[in-house]
Write a protein that holds these residues in place. Structure first.
Motif, PDB file in Angstrom:
ATOM      1  N   MET A   1       0.849  -1.184   0.000  1.00 54.60           N
ATOM      2  CA  MET A   1       0.000   0.000   0.000  1.00 54.60           C
ATOM      3  C   MET A   1       0.890   1.242   0.000  1.00 54.60           C
ATOM      4  O   MET A   1       1.771   1.393   0.822  1.00 54.60           O
ATOM      5  CB  MET A   1      -0.899  -0.011   1.235  1.00 54.60           C
ATOM      6  N   SER A   2       0.639   2.124  -0.951  1.00 49.87           N
ATOM      7  CA  SER A   2       1.427   3.351  -1.055  1.00 49.87           C
ATOM      8  C   SER A   2       1.004   4.341   0.031  1.00 49.87           C
ATOM      9  O   SER A   2      -0.191   4.543   0.271  1.00 49.87           O
ATOM     10  CB  SER A   2       1.223   3.958  -2.448  1.00 49.87           C
ATOM     11  N   LEU A   3       1.972   4.929   0.691  1.00 43.95           N
ATOM     12  CA  LEU A   3       1.673   5.868   1.767  1.00 43.95           C
ATOM     13  C   LEU A   3       2.017   7.283   1.328  1.00 43.95           C
ATOM     14  O   LEU A   3       3.009   7.504   0.631  1.00 43.95           O
ATOM     15  CB  LEU A   3       2.467   5.509   3.017  1.00 43.95           C
ATOM     16  N   PRO A   4       1.218   8.266   1.734  1.00 46.67           N
ATOM     17  CA  PRO A   4       1.481   9.645   1.331  1.00 46.67           C
ATOM     18  C   PRO A   4       2.744  10.172   1.978  1.00 46.67           C
ATOM     19  O   PRO A   4       3.061   9.844   3.120  1.00 46.67           O
ATOM     20  CB  PRO A   4       0.251  10.397   1.854  1.00 46.67           C
ATOM     21  N   THR A   5       3.473  10.975   1.261  1.00 47.01           N
ATOM     22  CA  THR A   5       4.704  11.558   1.810  1.00 47.01           C
ATOM     23  C   THR A   5       4.594  13.064   1.989  1.00 47.01           C
ATOM     24  O   THR A   5       5.508  13.692   2.517  1.00 47.01           O
ATOM     25  CB  THR A   5       5.905  11.246   0.890  1.00 47.01           C
ATOM     26  N   THR A   6       3.475  13.636   1.558  1.00 49.63           N
ATOM     27  CA  THR A   6       3.244  15.064   1.726  1.00 49.63           C
ATOM     28  C   THR A   6       2.297  15.286   2.902  1.00 49.63           C
ATOM     29  O   THR A   6       1.219  14.679   2.963  1.00 49.63           O
ATOM     30  CB  THR A   6       2.631  15.685   0.462  1.00 49.63           C
ATOM     31  N   LEU A   7       2.704  16.136   3.826  1.00 46.64           N
ATOM     32  CA  LEU A   7       1.866  16.397   4.998  1.00 46.64           C
ATOM     33  C   LEU A   7       0.642  17.207   4.613  1.00 46.64           C
ATOM     34  O   LEU A   7       0.750  18.222   3.922  1.00 46.64           O
ATOM     35  CB  LEU A   7       2.655  17.173   6.043  1.00 46.64           C
ATOM     36  N   PRO A   8      -0.531  16.804   5.071  1.00 49.42           N
ATOM     37  CA  PRO A   8      -1.723  17.623   4.841  1.00 49.42           C
ATOM     38  C   PRO A   8      -1.698  18.866   5.718  1.00 49.42           C
ATOM     39  O   PRO A   8      -0.992  18.916   6.733  1.00 49.42           O
ATOM     40  CB  PRO A   8      -2.869  16.697   5.243  1.00 49.42           C
ATOM     41  N   ASP A   9      -2.469  19.853   5.331  1.00 47.02           N
ATOM     42  CA  ASP A   9      -2.567  21.088   6.108  1.00 47.02           C
ATOM     43  C   ASP A   9      -3.037  20.782   7.525  1.00 47.02           C
ATOM     44  O   ASP A   9      -3.982  20.017   7.733  1.00 47.02           O
ATOM     45  CB  ASP A   9      -3.537  22.048   5.425  1.00 47.02           C
ATOM     46  N   GLN A  10      -2.386  21.366   8.507  1.00 48.94           N
ATOM     47  CA  GLN A  10      -2.721  21.127   9.918  1.00 48.94           C
ATOM     48  C   GLN A  10      -3.213  22.391  10.617  1.00 48.94           C
ATOM     49  O   GLN A  10      -3.240  22.449  11.852  1.00 48.94           O
ATOM     50  CB  GLN A  10      -1.495  20.576  10.652  1.00 48.94           C
ATOM     51  N   SER A  11      -3.643  23.358   9.838  1.00 50.19           N
ATOM     52  CA  SER A  11      -4.157  24.595  10.434  1.00 50.19           C
ATOM     53  C   SER A  11      -5.338  24.287  11.346  1.00 50.19           C
ATOM     54  O   SER A  11      -6.209  23.485  11.008  1.00 50.19           O
ATOM     55  CB  SER A  11      -4.605  25.555   9.327  1.00 50.19           C
ATOM     56  N   GLY A  12      -5.336  24.906  12.513  1.00 52.70           N
ATOM     57  CA  GLY A  12      -6.407  24.698  13.468  1.00 52.70           C
ATOM     58  C   GLY A  12      -6.243  23.460  14.328  1.00 52.70           C
ATOM     59  O   GLY A  12      -7.107  23.166  15.158  1.00 52.70           O
ATOM     60  N   ARG A  13      -5.149  22.732  14.143  1.00 48.45           N
ATOM     61  CA  ARG A  13      -4.904  21.519  14.918  1.00 48.45           C
ATOM     62  C   ARG A  13      -3.692  21.721  15.829  1.00 48.45           C
ATOM     63  O   ARG A  13      -2.762  22.451  15.492  1.00 48.45           O
ATOM     64  CB  ARG A  13      -4.664  20.326  13.989  1.00 48.45           C
ATOM     65  N   THR A  14      -3.719  21.074  16.983  1.00 46.68           N
ATOM     66  CA  THR A  14      -2.638  21.199  17.962  1.00 46.68           C
ATOM     67  C   THR A  14      -1.918  19.871  18.104  1.00 46.68           C
ATOM     68  O   THR A  14      -2.546  18.830  18.295  1.00 46.68           O
ATOM     69  CB  THR A  14      -3.194  21.643  19.335  1.00 46.68           C
ATOM     70  N   TRP A  15      -0.585  19.939  17.981  1.00 42.23           N
ATOM     71  CA  TRP A  15       0.269  18.769  18.177  1.00 42.23           C
ATOM     72  C   TRP A  15       1.055  18.949  19.468  1.00 42.23           C
ATOM     73  O   TRP A  15       1.529  20.053  19.763  1.00 42.23           O
ATOM     74  CB  TRP A  15       1.272  18.630  17.035  1.00 42.23           C
ATOM     75  N   LEU A  16       1.244  17.865  20.204  1.00 44.27           N
ATOM     76  CA  LEU A  16       2.162  17.852  21.346  1.00 44.27           C
ATOM     77  C   LEU A  16       3.233  16.817  21.027  1.00 44.27           C
ATOM     78  O   LEU A  16       2.916  15.644  20.803  1.00 44.27           O
ATOM     79  CB  LEU A  16       1.434  17.504  22.645  1.00 44.27           C
ATOM     80  N   VAL A  17       4.485  17.252  20.988  1.00 44.41           N
ATOM     81  CA  VAL A  17       5.602  16.390  20.598  1.00 44.41           C
ATOM     82  C   VAL A  17       6.572  16.277  21.766  1.00 44.41           C
ATOM     83  O   VAL A  17       7.132  17.286  22.205  1.00 44.41           O
ATOM     84  CB  VAL A  17       6.330  16.943  19.360  1.00 44.41           C
ATOM     85  N   ALA A 227      14.347  10.409   8.466  1.00 44.32           N
ATOM     86  CA  ALA A 227      13.868   9.345   9.350  1.00 44.32           C
ATOM     87  C   ALA A 227      12.543   9.718  10.011  1.00 44.32           C
ATOM     88  O   ALA A 227      11.731   8.836  10.320  1.00 44.32           O
ATOM     89  CB  ALA A 227      14.916   9.051  10.417  1.00 44.32           C
ATOM     90  N   ALA A 228      12.303  11.017  10.209  1.00 41.49           N
ATOM     91  CA  ALA A 228      11.065  11.465  10.852  1.00 41.49           C
ATOM     92  C   ALA A 228       9.841  11.245   9.975  1.00 41.49           C
ATOM     93  O   ALA A 228       8.704  11.308  10.470  1.00 41.49           O
ATOM     94  CB  ALA A 228      11.181  12.939  11.222  1.00 41.49           C
ATOM     95  N   ALA A 229      10.044  10.972   8.689  1.00 33.77           N
ATOM     96  CA  ALA A 229       8.915  10.835   7.772  1.00 33.77           C
ATOM     97  C   ALA A 229       7.943   9.740   8.206  1.00 33.77           C
ATOM     98  O   ALA A 229       6.720   9.876   8.071  1.00 33.77           O
ATOM     99  CB  ALA A 229       9.411  10.580   6.351  1.00 33.77           C
ATOM    100  N   SER A 230       8.462   8.630   8.725  1.00 35.19           N
ATOM    101  CA  SER A 230       7.579   7.541   9.152  1.00 35.19           C
ATOM    102  C   SER A 230       6.670   7.981  10.297  1.00 35.19           C
ATOM    103  O   SER A 230       5.493   7.603  10.356  1.00 35.19           O
ATOM    104  CB  SER A 230       8.410   6.328   9.587  1.00 35.19           C
ATOM    105  N   ILE A 231       7.196   8.779  11.200  1.00 37.83           N
ATOM    106  CA  ILE A 231       6.391   9.281  12.321  1.00 37.83           C
ATOM    107  C   ILE A 231       5.319  10.229  11.801  1.00 37.83           C
ATOM    108  O   ILE A 231       4.155  10.187  12.252  1.00 37.83           O
ATOM    109  CB  ILE A 231       7.292   9.982  13.353  1.00 37.83           C
ATOM    110  N   LEU A 232       5.673  11.068  10.847  1.00 41.42           N
ATOM    111  CA  LEU A 232       4.715  12.022  10.290  1.00 41.42           C
ATOM    112  C   LEU A 232       3.601  11.310   9.526  1.00 41.42           C
ATOM    113  O   LEU A 232       2.433  11.714   9.598  1.00 41.42           O
ATOM    114  CB  LEU A 232       5.444  13.014   9.397  1.00 41.42           C
ATOM    115  N   VAL A 233       3.947  10.263   8.802  1.00 39.59           N
ATOM    116  CA  VAL A 233       2.919   9.478   8.111  1.00 39.59           C
ATOM    117  C   VAL A 233       1.991   8.819   9.131  1.00 39.59           C
ATOM    118  O   VAL A 233       0.763   8.833   8.991  1.00 39.59           O
ATOM    119  CB  VAL A 233       3.564   8.420   7.194  1.00 39.59           C
ATOM    120  N   ALA A 234       2.567   8.240  10.181  1.00 41.42           N
ATOM    121  CA  ALA A 234       1.747   7.618  11.217  1.00 41.42           C
ATOM    122  C   ALA A 234       0.814   8.628  11.879  1.00 41.42           C
ATOM    123  O   ALA A 234      -0.279   8.280  12.324  1.00 41.42           O
ATOM    124  CB  ALA A 234       2.645   6.966  12.267  1.00 41.42           C
TER     125      ALA A 234
END
Length: 287
Positions: A1-17, A227-234
């Motif tokens: 299964m092909s996974l997207p590599t471009t991040l979708p827009d995250q405006s209005g969303r909050t991330w805690l890293v 290497a961070a790409a896998s985390i971003l896809v997840a």
């Protein structure tokens, strides 16, 4: 299964890293901020956290030492807003057996018990995706439930780190089941970075040796932003719950994000329940 590599827009969303002051966490936080997310980062060192906040454009810094349950409790209490994406990324390796302030083996305390407690304490503010960062090291490991802190058995870097990462894999299974049972809107995903060039390998305690290890790894390991790409896809892709995303080439060490394989032990629901019971008892947190 092909996974997207471009991040979708995250405006209005909050991330805690968590663990966002260097390596993978910093690249994940930087990428999320770059597509419009409001990013909260955690830091054990307040000054370094503030420097990173300014560098990547994060919204704020939450001071926390994940190896201290008191610090985790205080940090969680300072998070008042809803969280759309929680990245449980922070981790450590030590050169010798060290105990946390709570008397836990430090690798297990930082890589498992701290993130477990933080996630549990934030659960009522979570509304989207929880990503737990695992490792291929889980495949060669086991969990000794009679002595998880190596008080009686022989400690080694590989045994301590591998145990912690297998526990993370199993915690994710148990957490998803708990959330499903509660009809909670959040879902859990797993990711691993493959062979990543970060500060994690600098655990010898000797600067020259750490520099030599980094130099030896550089031609083969992926840079942190790759290497961070896998985390971003997840964190953003449309995935079944508790998918495991990692590099798709060279034995899972390098390459574009893909669905990764895991050991039979990492899919054992009875072991997952045992990890949950252990972590809940050690941290005094549960769902």
């Amino acid at each position: 299964m092909s996974l997207p590599t471009t991040l979708p827009d995250q405006s209005g969303r909050t991330w805690l890293v968590t663990g966002a002051t260097n390596g993978l966490g910093r690249e994940v936080a930087r990428a999320a901020a770059g597509v419009g997310a409001r990013v909260l980062i955690t830091a054990r060192d307040a000054a370094r956290g503030e420097w990173t906040r300014r560098e990547i454009g994060a919204a704020s810094v939450i001071d926390v030492d994940l190896a201290s349950q008191a610090s985790v409790r205080e940090a969680a209490a300072r998070v008042e807003e809803p969280i759309d994406v929680l990245i449980d990324n922070a981790g450590t390796i030590t050169a010798r057996r060290v105990e946390s302030i709570d008397g836990h083996e430090l690798v297990f305390a930082t890589n498992v018990l701290g993130p477990f407690a933080l996630t549990n304490r934030l659960v009522d503010r979570l509304r989207g995706r929880i990503v737990i960062v695992g490792s291929g090291a889980h495949k060669r490991s086991r969990i000794d439930f009679t002595d998880p802190h190596f008080r009686r058995r022989r400690w080694s870097v590989a045994a301590a780190y591998g145990q912690s990462k297998l526990a993370d894999m199993l915690w994710a299974l148990a957490l998803q089941q708990k959330l499903t049972d509660r009809h909670h809107p959040a879902t859990v995903q797993l990711a691993h970075p493959g062979w990543a060039l970060t500060n994690l390998q600098n655990a010898t305690g000797h600067a020259r040796l750490d520099d030599a290890i980094t130099a030896a790894c550089r031609p083969f390991a992926q840079p942190a932003d790759t290497a961070a790409a896998s985390i971003l896809v997840a964190a953003t892709a449309d995935l079944p719950p508790v998918s495991y995303i990692g590099p798709g080439g060279l034995g899972g060490l390098r390459g574009a994000p893909a669905h990764a394989s895991r050991s039979p032990a990492a899919m054992d629901r009875s072991l997952a329940a045992a990890v949950w019971r252990l972590a809940a008892e050690e941290t005094g947190t549960d769902l």
